[in-house]
Structures are given as structure tokens and as C-alpha cells.
Design an enzyme around this catalytic site. Sequence first.
Site, PDB file in Angstrom:
ATOM      1  N   ASP A  90      -2.616 -10.703  -2.771  1.00  0.00           N
ATOM      2  CA  ASP A  90      -3.160 -10.286  -1.472  1.00  0.00           C
ATOM      3  C   ASP A  90      -4.653  -9.965  -1.656  1.00  0.00           C
ATOM      4  O   ASP A  90      -5.089  -9.597  -2.749  1.00  0.00           O
ATOM      5  CB  ASP A  90      -2.406  -9.047  -0.997  1.00  0.00           C
ATOM      6  N   HIS A 147      -6.261  -7.487  -0.529  1.00  0.00           N
ATOM      7  CA  HIS A 147      -6.464  -6.047  -0.732  1.00  0.00           C
ATOM      8  C   HIS A 147      -5.798  -5.598  -2.038  1.00  0.00           C
ATOM      9  O   HIS A 147      -4.739  -6.121  -2.413  1.00  0.00           O
ATOM     10  CB  HIS A 147      -5.858  -5.255   0.424  1.00  0.00           C
ATOM     11  N   ASP A 153      -4.234 -13.201   3.051  1.00  0.00           N
ATOM     12  CA  ASP A 153      -5.489 -12.811   3.708  1.00  0.00           C
ATOM     13  C   ASP A 153      -6.746 -13.118   2.892  1.00  0.00           C
ATOM     14  O   ASP A 153      -7.839 -12.701   3.261  1.00  0.00           O
ATOM     15  CB  ASP A 153      -5.459 -11.336   4.134  1.00  0.00           C
ATOM     16  N   HIS A 169       0.822  -1.222   0.000  1.00  0.00           N
ATOM     17  CA  HIS A 169       0.000   0.000   0.000  1.00  0.00           C
ATOM     18  C   HIS A 169       0.855   1.271   0.000  1.00  0.00           C
ATOM     19  O   HIS A 169       0.307   2.379   0.011  1.00  0.00           O
ATOM     20  CB  HIS A 169      -0.944   0.018   1.204  1.00  0.00           C
TER      21      HIS A 169
HETATM   22 ZN    ZN Z   1      -4.016  -7.574   2.530  1.00  0.00          ZN
END
Ligand code: ZN
Length: 444
Positions: free
Chosen positions: A151, A153, A240, A112
Site C-alpha cells: 500500500d 501508506h 493507491d 492502520h
Molecule cells: Zn493506503
Amino acid sequence: MLKADNSLGIIFFPAFDWAISPTHPEREERLLYTQDQLREEGLFDVEGIDEYKPLVAGVDDVERVHFCFPEVSSVATRSHMVSAGGAMRAADLVLSGEKERAFAMVRPPGHHAMKVVHGSRGFCNINIEAVMLEYIREKYGPKRVAIVDTDCHHGDGTQDVYWHDPDTLFISVHQDGRTLYPGTGFPNELGGPQARGRNLNIPLPPGTSDDGFLEVMEQVVMPILDDFNPDLIINSAGQDNHFTDPITNMNLSAQGYARMNAMLKPDIAVLEGGYAIQGALPYVNLGICMAMAGMDFSGIREPDFTPDAVRQDPRIVKYISEMCASFPELYFNPPPFDGSEKSRDGVISGGWFVRHKDIYYDVDGITEAQTEMVRQCNDCRGLLKIETRSTNNPLCLGVEIPQGACDTCRDEGYRLLEESQLKGGYRYIQFVNRRDNEHVRHGF
Ligand SMILES: [Zn+2]
Ligand SMILES: [Zn+2]
């Protein structure tokens, strides 16, 4: 004695002394159970699989990727430098030929973290995959590279760092941004005018399971990778998507993760998220290690697994197969850059690409307003200029002369630096010349 088909280097860095807070999901126990699991399973007794210590990234390694304000040491702790250094060590193992593959199981994560850094977003301060990749390009020469981010996200930081780079194909497969942080990662985010179709987002509905992920890999990701034909494949391996993960809503199993990895065959994997630290991470990471080593992983089963836990709703099956049919066009035939005034992708003005961004750093509560400019050049990727201010810093300037820059873009970069130093108006200036490896930092 068991032997690995592919030799594999594993780098561990659990970062014992770094946590956002004691009860935060991103904490040091994340890797301890994995470490125990790999040892108990005897992974390091397998011929060809070895454990290595991380390097420590230096300020120059970070500045090759980021404009950090006021400076690198104010946004990155020692743990961040070792985490990035773990990824760099993985790169050295593979690029030097010492190991065929490597997995950096490190934290804090990085995907991120965007080009400019004023603080921490989504538990990330510096983008460890990008620091690794630019280290590779500096040390081993230019490379065409694919980063596949699995991932849960959206890898919005990696997307931002490589938005204008036609030599980096970034593919992010993630839970739909309408239902999860950071709320971005849609198929129409395709990259800057010189890199259209090099940024691909594949948002999947909550509840997607092994079948859905594997279909996307087989029908979309693999044909695109075959066409792009990269020198290296990097996997941002976030665990995740697991059906027990406490902060997401997907239904992937350890077997699903291992099978995805076996299909992708990444040269290097770098750990990202994954917050079910006892019930999932040790099994997912073990599965990925075994898949990378070319070993039989069919016996791995996490304690909470039931067929019902990973059953996929028929509506999801239909949604994904329709998406798989239409998606590859975005890479093979991307719609041209729309530089009109109303486009959120930016405009072309006076020979420069210009785009305004408002960025929120959720961990630190910082807001940033940024103007990004790229010189439109026929001879190279183009000089980059970023003006940014945040609730932490007054107006700052970042200038980057890219690797392989033409003479005109280089000269224009130095002219900009000189002019900015003379005229003032910027509290901090970060200047990096990737062509000649020169870094200038300036605070007024
Ligand atoms: Zn993540
Ligand atoms: Zn140029």
C-alpha cells in the site's frame, strides 16, 4: 477454455452499508467497478478461478489480535467483521489446499489498526491481515509468515501488532512518511529487542514508478524473503500507488502492480487502499488476479496510461539504487537494540521492555496514551502488558500470554490478571491466553 496455472480463490465484500461519509474516498463504489471488470473479462470462466463468500469474524477472532476498548462491538461494525472474515476465508482456501492462492477483495481495510483499538485510524478499525494470520496460527498451528505491504501508506498498524514477533517478517514499501499520512515508516524502525530486523520499512520518494518499485522488489525484498524462508507470504495489497490515485503521489501502473505480484508470488493477498475507483482499481485488481493465477497479464492497460505518466525522475532512479545497495544490511545485520533512556524504541527496566506511545485516531479524533511492556524471557516471546487511556476511555489494561508461552510467562499473566481485578484502578480489562485459548473480559 482458459486454465489458470495456479488455482485462485477470490472473495468479494464491497460492504454496501459501510462508509465513513457519502463523499469519503473510502466508500462502497471502490469494489463495484472491479467486480464488473473481472466479470466482463471472463475471469470466472477460467478453469481454476472461483469466487467465494466471506466468513464472518467472531469476537474471539478479533481479540486474538487486539485489545479493543471498551469492547470489540464498540469499535468494529458488522462490515468490519465480514471484511476480516473475507480474509479468513482466503486463508482457509489456501491452508486447506482447496486453492493454491487467494485474494480477499474486501473493505473496510485494516493496516492502520494497531494492537490497541480505541477507534478508527486511517479508515481502519481492526487489522484484517492480523486477524487472518492469528486465525491461521490458531487453526493450523505456528507458522513463520512474511507480510509484504505494498500500500502507498506505511502499514503502521501491522508494524505495531507484530513489533515483538520474530516469526512474522513485516516489510512495508510505501511513500516516504515525510510526505504522506501516517508520517512514520522509516528504516530505523526495526522491531523490538527480540525481533530486530523483522520489521522493515522501505520509504520511497513521491514520483516513484514501475522501475523503482520493481528494483526494490528484486534487490531488497526478494533476497530477504529467500533468506527468511517463510511458510506463507501475505501481500497487503494497497492499490493507491497508482499514478491516478487522488490521495497519494506515486506513479505505479497496473502493469507495475501485476509484475510486482508475479515476483512476490504471495499465497494470499488482502486488499488495502486504492481510491481511483474507476480509472485504476479495476485494472490493478485484474492484473493482480491474473498474476496470482499465473496468467498472461501483458494486455492489461488502464485508460489514462501514457508513458509520460509513469516516467521516473533521474534523481529518483539514483536515490533508489543507492538505497537498494545499503538496505539489506538492516535485515541481515540489524544494529542491536538501544535500550538507553533517550531511545524512542523503549528501555529495558526490571526485566521488562517498556515503551510509551501517544497515538492519534484521525478518523474519530481520539488521542491515546499507552505504556507497552514485554517480559524479557529466554524461553518464549514474553508476556505482554499494556496500560492505556484515551479521550474515549479511562485507564484500561490489556494482558496477552502469547502462543507458545513458557510456564513462567503464563503464570505471571494469571497473577497480573488476578492482582488487577483485586486492586482495581482499571475501567476495562482484556486478557487473552493464546497458549490455552482463554479470553477474559472485565468491565468495572
Ligand atoms: Zn493506503
Ligand atoms: Zn516466557
